[in-house]
Design a protein around this motif. Sequence first.
Motif, PDB file in Angstrom:
ATOM      1  N   LEU B 138       0.965  -0.754   0.157  1.00  0.00           N
ATOM      2  CA  LEU B 138      -0.108   0.299  -0.129  1.00  0.00           C
ATOM      3  C   LEU B 138       0.469   1.367   0.109  1.00  0.00           C
ATOM      4  N   GLN B 139       1.739   0.955   0.730  1.00  0.00           N
ATOM      5  CA  GLN B 139       2.574   1.989   1.092  1.00  0.00           C
ATOM      6  C   GLN B 139       3.369   2.577  -0.339  1.00  0.00           C
ATOM      7  N   ALA B 140       3.408   1.849  -0.940  1.00  0.00           N
ATOM      8  CA  ALA B 140       4.628   2.111  -2.487  1.00  0.00           C
ATOM      9  C   ALA B 140       3.416   2.328  -3.735  1.00  0.00           C
ATOM     10  N   ARG B 141       2.450   1.866  -3.232  1.00  0.00           N
ATOM     11  CA  ARG B 141       1.160   3.060  -3.948  1.00  0.00           C
ATOM     12  C   ARG B 141       0.481   4.367  -3.636  1.00  0.00           C
ATOM     13  N   ASP B 142       1.528   4.530  -2.400  1.00  0.00           N
ATOM     14  CA  ASP B 142       0.500   5.473  -1.538  1.00  0.00           C
ATOM     15  C   ASP B 142      -0.646   5.348  -1.251  1.00  0.00           C
ATOM     16  N   ILE B 143      -1.343   4.359  -0.746  1.00  0.00           N
ATOM     17  CA  ILE B 143      -2.523   3.929  -0.549  1.00  0.00           C
ATOM     18  C   ILE B 143      -2.651   4.274   0.741  1.00  0.00           C
ATOM     19  N   GLN B 144      -4.035   4.708   1.519  1.00  0.00           N
ATOM     20  CA  GLN B 144      -3.409   5.652   3.490  1.00  0.00           C
ATOM     21  C   GLN B 144      -4.775   4.530   3.026  1.00  0.00           C
ATOM     22  N   VAL B 145      -4.720   3.000   4.326  1.00  0.00           N
ATOM     23  CA  VAL B 145      -6.333   2.636   4.910  1.00  0.00           C
ATOM     24  C   VAL B 145      -5.837   3.082   6.341  1.00  0.00           C
ATOM     25  N   ILE B 146      -4.818   2.639   7.169  1.00  0.00           N
ATOM     26  CA  ILE B 146      -4.279   3.418   8.669  1.00  0.00           C
ATOM     27  C   ILE B 146      -4.477   4.754   8.985  1.00  0.00           C
ATOM     28  N   PHE B 147      -4.810   5.471   9.799  1.00  0.00           N
ATOM     29  CA  PHE B 147      -5.070   6.789   9.792  1.00  0.00           C
ATOM     30  C   PHE B 147      -6.007   7.601   8.818  1.00  0.00           C
ATOM     31  N   ALA B 148      -7.136   6.710   8.024  1.00  0.00           N
ATOM     32  CA  ALA B 148      -7.843   7.999   7.112  1.00  0.00           C
ATOM     33  C   ALA B 148      -8.670   6.876   7.496  1.00  0.00           C
TER      34      ALA B 148
END
Lengths: 287, 286
Positions: B138-148
Amino acid sequence: MSASAAAIDPARGRAAPIRAVPGFRTSLGITLLWAGSIVLIPLLALVLRPLELGPLGLWESLTDERVLAALRLSFGAAFLAAAIDLPLGLLLAWAIVRLRFPGRGALDAALDLPFALPTAVAGIALTALTAPNGWLGAPLMAMFGWKVAFSQAGIVFALMFVGLPFIARTLEPVLRDMPLDAEEAAATLGASRAQTLWRVVLPALLPTLLTGFALAFARAVGEYGSVIFIAGNMPMVTEIAPLLIVIRLEQFDYAGAAAVGLAMLALSFVVLLAVNLLQRRLRRGRL
Amino acid sequence: MSDGTIRPERFQPAWQDRPWIRRLLAVAAVLVALVMLALPLLAVFVEALRRGLPVALDAIAEPDTLAAIRLTLLVALVTVPVNLVGGLAAAWCIAKFDFPGKRVLTTLIDLPFSVSPVIAGLVFVLIFGAQGWLGPWLQARDIQVIFALPGLVLATLFVTFPFVARTVLPLMQEQGRDEEEAAATLGAGGLRTFLMVTLPNVKWGLLAGVLLCNARAMGEFGAVSVVSGHIRGETNTMPLHVEILYNEYQFAGAFAVAALLALLGLVTLVAKTGLERLSGRNGNLA
């Protein structure tokens, strides 16, 4: 007529249900997708992540004295709160079903409050009540020297609040359906009212009391919002297990956090299993 | 209510408690209810209005509080429909069909009720967090799930999972399958049978389930607290905002927002009681 009238499926040679109502596959598909993605897979993570620690690491992570203290506190306080709630819940259920007095309807409605009040709201309200300058805290401090908020007593009080309706609402329908003839018969045969209550009414309610206890206990063990405000959160003294999970997560110790969560679930499961066995024994003993 | 209670003023049978005992029990019950139930609720409103209604209203009108209210509504707006559809599908297939694994499925639906809310948040951090299974991806694709927002929605979905299914399932089971079978015999498809036969029979119970689901979604604290990150104005829901204000000793503001949440709970409670009367059932909230 039943939809499950069985017919022999020649291919497999055993009974296969004929479904008269259409839509089974679709509804089961939606259900499995829904339950799988929201509950099943996430819980799988809880079971698998602690394994990363290895058996030894897992053991060390769980036998840390701070973890043991938190688990002891969470389970002990939940047990105590549910135990105190038993007579209180029985009293409230009895009053709602068996007594007629002004305000009974209001009492009945108010009984669901702990269900309806968000836990954070309950948390700050109970803290305000039992703080040293609160409506309950001040007199308790002055009269008995008891400190409720920011102590273990406060945790038990918050868990009592949360668990009370579980016990009363579980008892209520059973009490309502309990025939009065048994009590009448006992009285006719010469039993005193106390004997009747002790030998006839209480044994009949015992399985339900246990169910209510189990529900209140299970809820109390995992309770977070209503407890953290009143607890004071001192490590080793008033730090509950769910808070320790939060703390470990903040330290990026995911596996350690999951280990505490898994231990909580396993311990609750053991307690609930024991209650279940006790109930079965009670039921068999009575038949 | 005809539950066979005999009016004490008429006569005193030997199998009933004496009047003074009954009175004592009633007084004790009222006292317990006052201390354990009424006082906490009263405390919320008294604390909220301690410095007057204008101060309380000002606290609610603050930008951060308004952002929290908006976020709470948004989270509920996403989670309730998902659990409504899922809960209905689950109740329908458990009540109207027989299949292997049915009891397991029924148990699974109740499971979130017996899991700590903190664990409900934790499981999603384990999957989507920085060191979660999908974290690096997710980080590599700049997707925020947690804290969002997605994290808040997922955690709320978990804790509100059983409500609709739990309230509707007993109603559907009670209804039996005859009407659906009749509809099917007359040529109705699955969806049509569901919409025109099953749904009308359970509508009040369904509405109660949705209300309970919504109240819990808006009031959830523990699960959401784990995945939120507590960013003011961004990932702070109303219950989390109560905590922040409280910890900053802004008690008036904390209790004002808390009073708003308490009102939501009270309205839900009243509506649920009304709906139970309508559907003629006496179900439990949790």
